[in-house]
Design an enzyme around this catalytic site. Sequence first.
Site, PDB file in Angstrom:
ATOM      1  N   PRO A 127       3.740  -0.235   0.462  1.00  3.89           N
ATOM      2  CA  PRO A 127       5.116   0.033   0.895  1.00  3.89           C
ATOM      3  C   PRO A 127       5.440  -0.673   2.212  1.00  3.89           C
ATOM      4  O   PRO A 127       4.645  -0.656   3.147  1.00  3.89           O
ATOM      5  CB  PRO A 127       5.132   1.551   1.067  1.00  3.89           C
ATOM      6  CG  PRO A 127       4.045   2.044   0.161  1.00  3.89           C
ATOM      7  CD  PRO A 127       2.972   0.993   0.228  1.00  3.89           C
ATOM      8  N   GLU A 128       6.605  -1.300   2.254  1.00  3.37           N
ATOM      9  CA  GLU A 128       7.061  -1.982   3.461  1.00  3.37           C
ATOM     10  C   GLU A 128       8.209  -1.197   4.080  1.00  3.37           C
ATOM     11  O   GLU A 128       8.495  -0.066   3.673  1.00  3.37           O
ATOM     12  CB  GLU A 128       7.457  -3.419   3.128  1.00  3.37           C
ATOM     13  CG  GLU A 128       6.287  -4.231   2.571  1.00  3.37           C
ATOM     14  CD  GLU A 128       6.649  -5.680   2.286  1.00  3.37           C
ATOM     15  OE1 GLU A 128       7.585  -6.216   2.904  1.00  3.37           O
ATOM     16  OE2 GLU A 128       5.991  -6.290   1.418  1.00  3.37           O
ATOM     17  N   LYS A 141       6.275   0.314   9.773  1.00 10.10           N
ATOM     18  CA  LYS A 141       6.003   0.628   8.374  1.00 10.10           C
ATOM     19  C   LYS A 141       5.353   1.999   8.231  1.00 10.10           C
ATOM     20  O   LYS A 141       4.716   2.296   7.228  1.00 10.10           O
ATOM     21  CB  LYS A 141       5.107  -0.439   7.735  1.00 10.10           C
ATOM     22  CG  LYS A 141       5.785  -1.784   7.536  1.00 10.10           C
ATOM     23  CD  LYS A 141       5.012  -2.686   6.582  1.00 10.10           C
ATOM     24  CE  LYS A 141       3.699  -3.146   7.156  1.00 10.10           C
ATOM     25  NZ  LYS A 141       3.017  -4.124   6.261  1.00 10.10           N
ATOM     26  N   ARG A 200      -5.515   5.493  -3.905  1.00  9.59           N
ATOM     27  CA  ARG A 200      -6.467   4.503  -3.393  1.00  9.59           C
ATOM     28  C   ARG A 200      -7.025   4.872  -2.025  1.00  9.59           C
ATOM     29  O   ARG A 200      -7.910   4.201  -1.507  1.00  9.59           O
ATOM     30  CB  ARG A 200      -5.809   3.120  -3.370  1.00  9.59           C
ATOM     31  CG  ARG A 200      -5.356   2.674  -4.756  1.00  9.59           C
ATOM     32  CD  ARG A 200      -4.906   1.236  -4.790  1.00  9.59           C
ATOM     33  NE  ARG A 200      -6.019   0.322  -4.567  1.00  9.59           N
ATOM     34  CZ  ARG A 200      -5.901  -1.013  -4.617  1.00  9.59           C
ATOM     35  NH1 ARG A 200      -4.734  -1.564  -4.897  1.00  9.59           N
ATOM     36  NH2 ARG A 200      -6.947  -1.782  -4.401  1.00  9.59           N
ATOM     37  N   ARG A 234      -3.035 -13.104   0.098  1.00  6.85           N
ATOM     38  CA  ARG A 234      -1.841 -12.568  -0.556  1.00  6.85           C
ATOM     39  C   ARG A 234      -1.073 -13.695  -1.226  1.00  6.85           C
ATOM     40  O   ARG A 234      -1.073 -14.830  -0.751  1.00  6.85           O
ATOM     41  CB  ARG A 234      -0.923 -11.863   0.450  1.00  6.85           C
ATOM     42  CG  ARG A 234      -1.518 -10.615   1.073  1.00  6.85           C
ATOM     43  CD  ARG A 234      -0.603 -10.109   2.174  1.00  6.85           C
ATOM     44  NE  ARG A 234      -1.136  -8.911   2.803  1.00  6.85           N
ATOM     45  CZ  ARG A 234      -0.778  -7.673   2.488  1.00  6.85           C
ATOM     46  NH1 ARG A 234       0.116  -7.478   1.530  1.00  6.85           N
ATOM     47  NH2 ARG A 234      -1.296  -6.636   3.111  1.00  6.85           N
ATOM     48  N   HIS A 281      -4.504  13.487  -7.232  1.00  6.88           N
ATOM     49  CA  HIS A 281      -4.734  12.772  -5.977  1.00  6.88           C
ATOM     50  C   HIS A 281      -3.908  13.348  -4.825  1.00  6.88           C
ATOM     51  O   HIS A 281      -3.619  12.655  -3.850  1.00  6.88           O
ATOM     52  CB  HIS A 281      -4.402  11.289  -6.157  1.00  6.88           C
ATOM     53  CG  HIS A 281      -5.254  10.605  -7.194  1.00  6.88           C
ATOM     54  ND1 HIS A 281      -6.602  10.370  -6.991  1.00  6.88           N
ATOM     55  CD2 HIS A 281      -4.959  10.135  -8.426  1.00  6.88           C
ATOM     56  CE1 HIS A 281      -7.100   9.764  -8.064  1.00  6.88           C
ATOM     57  NE2 HIS A 281      -6.129   9.615  -8.947  1.00  6.88           N
TER      58      HIS A 281
END
Length: 285
Positions: free
Chosen positions: A2-3, A60, A111, A272, A92
């Site tokens: 997420p940005e 962020k 994650r 990336r 999770h």
Amino acid sequence: MPELPEVQSFANALDAQYAGKRLARIVFHRPDLRFPFPRLSLERIFRPGARFESASRVGKQLLLTTNVGAVRVSLGMSGAFFPASAHERRKHEHVTLHFDDGAALGFEDPRRFGFWVVEDAHAAPSEVGFAAAVQLSHDAADGTDSEGLRCVFLSSKVTGSRRSVKDVLMDQRLVAGVGNIYALEALFRVGVHPATPCTRVPRVKWESLALEVPKLLETAIAHGGSSISTYRRLHGDEGGFQTLHLVYGREGAPCLAPKCHGVVVRMVQGGRGSFFCPCCQRLRR
């Protein structure tokens, strides 16, 4: 990951739905995280009777504030908040905030790259080292601040750098909030190749980036961010900005710039994927 727009979407939704509520308790579900929760401080900040005052964004990261203290939350690669069940937890779901009106707010992170850091001066001694290690630079310009970006972009530490322009846009010590997706979208919109060394970027392009980045981010915020992989908004719906991407994820597709016959290509930078049009964004070496 997420940005800024995705984090701002969470901040807006959390603030609208939970600000003003009183905490009943905080419950932790997993001890085996990469970055364990600062439990003693979180139990104090989200103690029974504490008032959830606001959710906002810093770069962020989310900033959750009660009348007792504040916590910065990094969503990592897959972190998300959701309206939780008071009686059943998700696979999770790592922590749950319960409110005195029966509502509950869960944080899940499959994650496990996310982390929570106490913002105030009352952190337990064992938590201080980790908080310092992940502290954001207070000198970084927010991605939505045109004047702040202009000052950063025209500074000698940027214009004199041999680093790539994309690398600088994503450096959270300089620009808070911009990640891979929005750096690439902004560079396409101003016609700069992502691998261009900063020393080869004309001043007029830096000026354009200072205007384009905030405009791009505000548009993405209005559309709820980009749902590329796991990102979903607070109530599980997708963001909408991915439908407006001009280069990101469009490898092999025609360039969308007027009168351009180029094709979007992909290369790897810093591990990336970088997407760009080789016709519109010629590399300056």
